[in-house]
Write a protein that holds these residues in place. Structure first.
Motif, short mmCIF file in Angstrom:
data_model
loop_
_atom_site.label_atom_id
_atom_site.label_comp_id
_atom_site.label_asym_id
_atom_site.label_seq_id
_atom_site.Cartn_x
_atom_site.Cartn_y
_atom_site.Cartn_z
N UNK A 192 -45.56 -49.18 5.77
CA UNK A 192 -45.96 -48.99 7.53
C UNK A 192 -46.19 -50.45 8.10
N UNK A 193 -45.91 -50.75 9.39
CA UNK A 193 -46.02 -51.88 9.92
C UNK A 193 -47.00 -51.77 11.12
N UNK A 194 -47.98 -52.69 10.87
CA UNK A 194 -49.28 -52.33 11.59
C UNK A 194 -49.05 -53.08 12.99
N UNK A 195 -49.81 -52.29 14.00
CA UNK A 195 -49.52 -52.69 15.46
C UNK A 195 -50.52 -54.07 15.84
N UNK A 196 -51.53 -54.19 14.89
CA UNK A 196 -52.36 -55.36 15.35
C UNK A 196 -53.06 -55.81 14.06
N UNK A 204 -45.90 -61.34 5.85
CA UNK A 204 -45.11 -60.48 6.75
C UNK A 204 -44.59 -61.14 8.23
N UNK A 205 -45.66 -61.55 9.06
CA UNK A 205 -45.58 -62.15 10.11
C UNK A 205 -45.72 -63.74 10.55
N UNK A 224 -46.70 -63.04 18.15
CA UNK A 224 -46.24 -62.54 16.81
C UNK A 224 -45.31 -62.01 16.47
N UNK A 225 -44.28 -62.56 15.61
CA UNK A 225 -42.96 -62.07 15.25
C UNK A 225 -42.91 -61.94 13.78
N UNK A 226 -41.86 -60.84 13.24
CA UNK A 226 -41.81 -60.67 12.00
C UNK A 226 -40.88 -61.61 11.14
#
Length: 253
Positions: free
Chosen positions: A51-55, A66-67, A74-76
């Motif tokens: 799951x990708x956190x929003x913050x 990951x980022x 903020x970029x992946x």
């Protein structure tokens, strides 16, 4: 080794994680308990980027995972870098998720061949050693349908270990098992903890948390309510919500 800073995650209007921060040192065993829907499993899935956190920020060995931050945004990171980081975490789920068309050894050896680039012979050699480690040396040629639930979960643990992770994440690994099979899985986890494996365990097994954890964390409504060593956590919890949860868990047991 693992550091979470202000992790947030929502599904639509439902905010599941609300600024969760947590530090895990190498060799720590962290047990996370709490009511259903408190965000425990989602937290694990954020750690290994299912799951990708929003913050928030996830760090592994001091480096942001990951980022990246590019020009203040903020970029992946590239997919290959994300996948490389995810390989550092072994994940064991409630359901065993074994490949039904592969025997036990095939289940354990497949990922090291495809992902780590091991030869089939080397992967199978390691697989046999790992299956022996989880007490299934006599099941290398068996098929998943021939195993009990506890045996399947031990194969799943061996499969995760085959990738030589830095840390193991367990998401309620005994919840799908009949009561008489729970002990054999917990025994393998105790063995891993004694070996010094870094582990984050979402569990409802209070006895395991009391005996094995370095710290116990209680989550409720997407937040960490209380965190303490097990002797303090179970004997003298500070927060009223923790006390109420432990009282109910004791009544149910």
């Amino acid at each position: 080794m693992i550091e979470l800073n202000g992790i947030e995650k929502s599904y639509g209007e439902l905010k599941v994680l609300k600024g969760v921060s947590l530090s895990v040192a190498k060799g720590d065993v962290i047990c996370i308990i709490g009511p259903s829907g408190s965000g425990k499993s989602t937290l694990l899935r954020c750690i290994n980027y299912l799951e990708e956190p929003e913050a928030g920020e996830i760090r592994l060995d001091g480096k942001i995972a990951y980022r990246d931050i590019v020009r203040g945004r903020i970029v992946a990171r590239p997919r290959a870098e994300i996948d490389a980081t995810r390989r550092e975490f072994g994940m064991v789920f409630q359901d065993f998720n074994l490949f039904p068309h592969m025997n036990v050894l095939g289940n354990v050896a497949e990922a090291p061949v495809r992902v780590r680039g091991l030869t089939r012979a080397e992967a199978e050699r390691r697989g046999v050693a790992l299956l022996d480690r989880v007490g299934l040396a006599n099941k290398v040629d068996s098929w998943p349908e021939e195993l009990s639930g506890g045996q399947k979960q031990r194969v799943a643990i061996a499969r995760a270990l085959a990738m030589e992770p830095k840390a193991m994440l367990f998401d309620e690994p005994t919840s799908a098992l009949d009561p008489e099979l729970v002990g054999e899985v917990l025994e393998v986890m105790r063995f891993l903890a004694a070996e010094g494996m870094t582990m984050i365990v979402v569990t409802h097994e209070m006895g395991f948390a009391r005996q094995v954890a370095d710290r116990v964390i209680f989550m409720d409504q997407g937040q960490i309510v209380e965190e303490a060593p097990p002797e303090q956590f179970f004997a003298a919890p500070r927060m009223p919500r923790t006390k109420a949860f432990l009282r109910m868990a004791q009544q149910e047991s």
